[in-house]
Design a protein around this motif. Structure first.
Motif: not given
Ligand SMILES: Nc1nc2c(ncn2[C@@H]2O[C@H](COP(=O)(O)OP(=O)(O)OP(=O)(O)O)[C@@H](O)[C@H]2O)c(=O)[nH]1
Ligand SMILES: [Mg+2]
Length: 450
Positions: A102, A104, A211
């Motif tokens: 992930k 961000m 993240a």
């Protein structure tokens, strides 16, 4: 070209070095001043500019030129190395190892987060990863539409819910669905400043999303203010890297790049245009190489190598010391001087020679004159070349005819020869000559054109 202006000034500065005849402290000081000017114009912080140029100067003056390299090449390499060092040296990439990885994206209003989300998605999609985009911007009404359109354009799935007025809730709603992607890129809302409100929201999101990368997106147009932004975001939201956007459209980009690098937050990517493909991994070495136009410089240095060799200089020196000096030597000497640059500059280096009155023609070896001289000499006999004093008026006429030049041009060459011979005798009388040769030898070593 990104940072065109900075690149042009730096290139101009370095080509001055490559073209110069002698690399001495004066030239290095000029180089330092030019680099400082170029960096300051690119909005690099004054202290950083001085730190960087101090390092370059110290190395250029103190470090020995490595074997197999000319002094000029070495100085250019020092500038390159120090700039690379300032920009963070090694590239810092993001590996998509776990599923889903992930990323961000955070940052202030209008710095390019949403655009960059699309660019990043495309970047990893091209490398074979299954990518999803997620919009958590609940502040700007059109935010989700913008992301959706981007997703459609690059054929990447987009998740989000403009009805939900809580970014954490949006994420939670799709968390399960995101598990089948290799990479999820999360776009967040901006603010016009790093307010407490924004910090709280990002921290909340951080906690929920966990993240792998929190990337700060900064537009290069903020220049050196990027340092403060990177620092405050770094401290309050634990960012793991920076993406500098809009490097294509501002003269201040150098400032932003360098400022970020020194905060310890690595610049990972750069945005170089509005389109999805205008995006690059930030590799300091390549970047600086391009900025300095390394390809062009190599060509320039290659040219510099054509100038006089150390051997040639020594040979000429020996002859002059022995007092043997004929027309051929004069020709060789003029050729050498022409290669080295204006004679006046060479003379400046020789103790006591600066004040010596030189024949005007000698100081300005005009283009084309050497050609003519060679023709004139071709028309002379070996005897005449070795002992020009035997050349009488009738011989002058014959030589002029043979070379296709006027009588006065032949006389000019002979006059030049006589003046040079006189000068050499004069120098031989004193200690000046030896000193001159030593100094010339040193200068030549500095130039060592292989
Ligand atoms: N020239 C250029 N323009 C860029 C670049 N990156 C983004 N932009 C432009 O910058 C403007 C703002 O970009 P967005 O991606 O909407 O910025 P944002 O950070 O998401 O903005 P907010 O959501 O309002 O906080 C747009 O007009 C983009 O086209 C870039 O690398 N170069
Ligand atoms: Mg946005």
């Amino acid at each position: 070209m990104v940072l065109e202006k900075l690149g042009d000034s730096l290139k101009g500065t370095l080509s001055k070095i490559a073209k110069a005849v002698f690399v001495d402290e004066k030239l290095i000081n000029e180089l330092i001043k030019d680099i400082q000017k170029a960096l300051l114009q690119s909005d690099v912080n004054v202290k950083m500019v001085f730190d960087l140029t101090k390092e370059i100067k110290e190395r250029a003056l103190k470090e020995e030129t490595p074997a197999g390299m000319t002094k000029k090449e070495w100085i250019i390499k020092i500038v390159y190395e120090e700039l690379v060092k300032f920009l963070g040296e090694k590239e810092s990439t993001i590996e998509v190892k776990k599923k889903p990885t992930k990323i961000m994206l955070v940052g202030l209003f209008g710095n390019g987060k949403t655009t960059t989300a699309g660019k990043l998605a495309k970047f990893y999609q091209k490398r074979g990863f299954k990518v999803a985009l997620m919009g958590t911007d609940i502040w700007r009404p059109a935010a989700f539409d913008q992301l959706n359109q981007l997703g459609k354009q690059i054929k990447v799935d987009v998740f989000g819910d403009p009805e939900l007025k809580d970014s954490v809730k949006i994420y939670k709603k799709f968390e399960d669905k995101l598990k089948k992607y290799d990479l999820v890129i999360i776009d967040t809302a901006g603010r016009d400043a790093l307010s407490k409100d924004l910090v709280d929201e990002l921290n909340k999101l951080n906690k929920a999303i966990k993240a792998d990368e929190n990337l700060l997106v900064i537009g290069a147009d903020v220049g050196q203010a990027a340092e403060k932004q990177a620092k405050t975001f770094h401290e309050s939201c634990k960012i793991t890297g920076v993406i500098i956007t809009k490097l294509d459209g501002t003269a201040k980009g150098g400032g932003a790049l360098i400022a970020c690098s020194v905060t310890g937050a690595k610049v990972k990517f750069i945005g170089v245009g509005e389109k999805v493909n205008d995006f690059e991994v930030f590799k300091p070495e390549n970047f600086v190489g391009r900025l300095l136009g390394m390809g062009d410089l190599e060509a320039l240095l290659e040219k510099a190598k054509e100038a006089i060799t150390e051997e040639e200089a020594k040979d000429l020196g020996k002859k002059l010391l022995k007092g043997e000096f004929n027309l051929i030597d004069l020709y060789e000497q003029m050729k050498a001087v022409k290669k080295m640059g204006p004679l006046s500059k060479v003379m400046e280096m020789i103790p006591g020679m600066g004040q010596l009155k030189m024949p005007k023609e000698m100081l300005h070896t005009q283009e084309g004159k050497l050609e003519k001289w060679r023709n004139i000499m071709d028309s002379m006999t070996k005897e005449e070349l070795e002992d020009p004093d035997i050349i009488t008026s009738t011989r002058v006429e014959r030589i002029a005819k043979g070379a296709g030049v006027s009588v006065s041009e032949v006389r000019e060459l002979l006059k030049q020869y006589k003046q040079s011979k006189k000068m050499i005798k004069m120098m031989k009388g004193g200690k000046g000559m030896e000193k001159m040769m030593k100094k010339m030898g040193k200068g030549m070593q500095g130039m060592k054109f292989k």
